[in-house]
Write a protein that holds these residues in place. Structure first.
Motif, PDB file in Angstrom:
ATOM      1  N   ALA A  43      -2.969 -16.061  -4.244  1.00  0.00           N
ATOM      2  CA  ALA A  43      -3.849 -15.384  -5.482  1.00  0.00           C
ATOM      3  C   ALA A  43      -5.154 -14.711  -4.683  1.00  0.00           C
ATOM      4  O   ALA A  43      -5.315 -14.622  -3.629  1.00  0.00           O
ATOM      5  N   SER A  44      -6.013 -14.139  -5.563  1.00  0.00           N
ATOM      6  CA  SER A  44      -7.098 -13.282  -5.036  1.00  0.00           C
ATOM      7  C   SER A  44      -8.315 -13.939  -5.606  1.00  0.00           C
ATOM      8  O   SER A  44      -8.345 -14.285  -6.797  1.00  0.00           O
ATOM      9  N   SER A  45      -9.453 -14.021  -4.663  1.00  0.00           N
ATOM     10  CA  SER A  45     -10.885 -14.437  -5.257  1.00  0.00           C
ATOM     11  C   SER A  45     -11.335 -13.122  -5.572  1.00  0.00           C
ATOM     12  O   SER A  45     -12.640 -13.214  -6.463  1.00  0.00           O
ATOM     13  N   VAL A  46     -10.782 -11.844  -5.807  1.00  0.00           N
ATOM     14  CA  VAL A  46     -11.730 -10.707  -5.972  1.00  0.00           C
ATOM     15  C   VAL A  46     -11.083 -10.264  -7.425  1.00  0.00           C
ATOM     16  O   VAL A  46     -10.108  -9.988  -7.759  1.00  0.00           O
ATOM     17  N   LYS A  48      -9.974  -8.175 -10.438  1.00  0.00           N
ATOM     18  CA  LYS A  48      -9.469  -6.910 -10.716  1.00  0.00           C
ATOM     19  C   LYS A  48      -8.346  -6.378  -9.575  1.00  0.00           C
ATOM     20  O   LYS A  48      -8.028  -5.242  -9.747  1.00  0.00           O
ATOM     21  N   VAL A  49      -8.177  -7.237  -8.635  1.00  0.00           N
ATOM     22  CA  VAL A  49      -7.566  -6.732  -7.620  1.00  0.00           C
ATOM     23  C   VAL A  49      -6.706  -7.984  -6.917  1.00  0.00           C
ATOM     24  O   VAL A  49      -7.275  -9.048  -6.684  1.00  0.00           O
ATOM     25  N   PHE A  50      -5.445  -7.796  -6.591  1.00  0.00           N
ATOM     26  CA  PHE A  50      -4.674  -8.757  -5.872  1.00  0.00           C
ATOM     27  C   PHE A  50      -4.791  -8.386  -4.485  1.00  0.00           C
ATOM     28  O   PHE A  50      -5.291  -9.151  -3.727  1.00  0.00           O
ATOM     29  N   CYS A  51      -4.428  -7.072  -4.004  1.00  0.00           N
ATOM     30  CA  CYS A  51      -4.350  -6.490  -2.537  1.00  0.00           C
ATOM     31  C   CYS A  51      -3.999  -5.147  -2.634  1.00  0.00           C
ATOM     32  O   CYS A  51      -3.234  -4.638  -3.464  1.00  0.00           O
ATOM     33  N   ALA A  52      -5.051  -4.377  -2.242  1.00  0.00           N
ATOM     34  CA  ALA A  52      -4.989  -3.078  -2.128  1.00  0.00           C
ATOM     35  C   ALA A  52      -3.917  -2.390  -1.067  1.00  0.00           C
ATOM     36  O   ALA A  52      -3.533  -1.392  -0.869  1.00  0.00           O
ATOM     37  N   GLY A  53      -3.119  -3.411  -0.165  1.00  0.00           N
ATOM     38  CA  GLY A  53      -2.157  -3.158   0.752  1.00  0.00           C
ATOM     39  C   GLY A  53      -2.850  -3.009   2.314  1.00  0.00           C
ATOM     40  O   GLY A  53      -3.884  -3.637   2.562  1.00  0.00           O
ATOM     41  N   ALA A  54      -2.535  -2.166   2.996  1.00  0.00           N
ATOM     42  CA  ALA A  54      -2.906  -2.443   4.520  1.00  0.00           C
ATOM     43  C   ALA A  54      -4.331  -1.502   4.387  1.00  0.00           C
ATOM     44  O   ALA A  54      -4.641  -0.840   3.513  1.00  0.00           O
ATOM     45  N   ASP A  55      -5.088  -1.995   5.246  1.00  0.00           N
ATOM     46  CA  ASP A  55      -6.286  -1.429   5.533  1.00  0.00           C
ATOM     47  C   ASP A  55      -6.508   0.054   6.163  1.00  0.00           C
ATOM     48  O   ASP A  55      -6.157  -0.029   7.702  1.00  0.00           O
ATOM     49  N   LEU A  56      -6.309   1.090   5.467  1.00  0.00           N
ATOM     50  CA  LEU A  56      -5.967   2.350   5.985  1.00  0.00           C
ATOM     51  C   LEU A  56      -7.144   2.846   6.788  1.00  0.00           C
ATOM     52  O   LEU A  56      -6.879   3.658   7.752  1.00  0.00           O
ATOM     53  N   LYS A  57      -8.231   2.520   6.487  1.00  0.00           N
ATOM     54  CA  LYS A  57      -9.390   2.966   7.078  1.00  0.00           C
ATOM     55  C   LYS A  57      -9.434   2.491   8.685  1.00  0.00           C
ATOM     56  O   LYS A  57      -9.585   3.078   9.726  1.00  0.00           O
ATOM     57  N   VAL A  92      -0.662 -12.548  -9.714  1.00  0.00           N
ATOM     58  CA  VAL A  92      -1.290 -11.210  -9.535  1.00  0.00           C
ATOM     59  C   VAL A  92      -1.973 -10.850 -10.761  1.00  0.00           C
ATOM     60  O   VAL A  92      -1.463 -10.787 -11.871  1.00  0.00           O
ATOM     61  N   GLU A  93      -3.186 -10.513 -10.348  1.00  0.00           N
ATOM     62  CA  GLU A  93      -4.138 -10.208 -11.565  1.00  0.00           C
ATOM     63  C   GLU A  93      -4.842  -8.722 -11.096  1.00  0.00           C
ATOM     64  O   GLU A  93      -5.228  -8.566  -9.687  1.00  0.00           O
ATOM     65  N   GLY A  94      -4.620  -7.645 -11.586  1.00  0.00           N
ATOM     66  CA  GLY A  94      -5.104  -6.444 -11.151  1.00  0.00           C
ATOM     67  C   GLY A  94      -4.284  -5.914 -10.150  1.00  0.00           C
ATOM     68  O   GLY A  94      -2.929  -6.025 -10.314  1.00  0.00           O
TER      69      GLY A  94
END
Length: 165
Positions: A43-46, A48-57, A92-94
């Motif tokens: 799960a996510s502690s954040v 409105k987001v579960f996971c935005a994917g790989a860190d592209l930055k 999954v939330e968000g």
């Protein structure tokens, strides 16, 4: 016996970078060695987001061999979720985009809130989903629908996800 694995990188919307990947890998090793573990909740502690994917930055700063190593480690880590002998459940939330959706797909079950949204936006970035989503998604939603979602990168919500299976 319930192991709760929380994604907690609010400044990057839980994007998976090298450190988070190392943490996921370590958590999987611990769960695999824990005879008292009966189920894993991811799960996510954040909000409105579960996971935005790989860190592209972070990925932009990597050389080609580093990118290859990162993607291979990501794929292996998600495969270890899939191979655990106990149930894994993605809560999954968000947003669950790219690698976030691939992480959810590597779990045995996915439970999502009404605000959940999903997509594999990699083709819009001229890359291919590299952590197993192109193999796992067709097994769950069928080949034709998976191709459409992968090729277009379109977002879909929790209701459509349930209807797809």
């Amino acid at each position: 016996g319930i192991v709760e694995l929380r994604l907690e990188r609010p400044e990057a919307r839980n994007a998976i970078g090298k450190e988070m990947l190392k943490g996921l890998r370590s958590a999987m090793d611990k769960v695999g060695a824990d005879p008292t573990a009966n189920v894993v909740l991811v799960a996510s502690s954040v909000p409105k987001v579960f996971c935005a994917g790989a860190d592209l930055k972070e990925r932009r700063l990597m050389g080609p061999s580093e990118v290859r190593e990162f993607v291979n480690t990501l794929r292996a880590t998600f495969s270890s979720f899939e191979a655990l002998p106990i149930p894994t459940i993605a809560v999954v939330e968000g947003a669950a985009f790219g690698g976030g959706l691939e992480l959810a797909l590597s779990c045995d079950l996915r439970i999502c809130g009404e605000s959940a949204t999903f997509s594999l936006p990699e083709t819009g970035l001229a890359i291919i989903p590299g952590a197993g989503g192109t193999q796992r998604l067709p097994r769950i939603v069928g080949r034709a629908r998976a191709k459409e979602l992968i090729f277009t990168g379109r977002r879909f919500d929790a209701t459509e996800a349930v209807n797809m299976g």
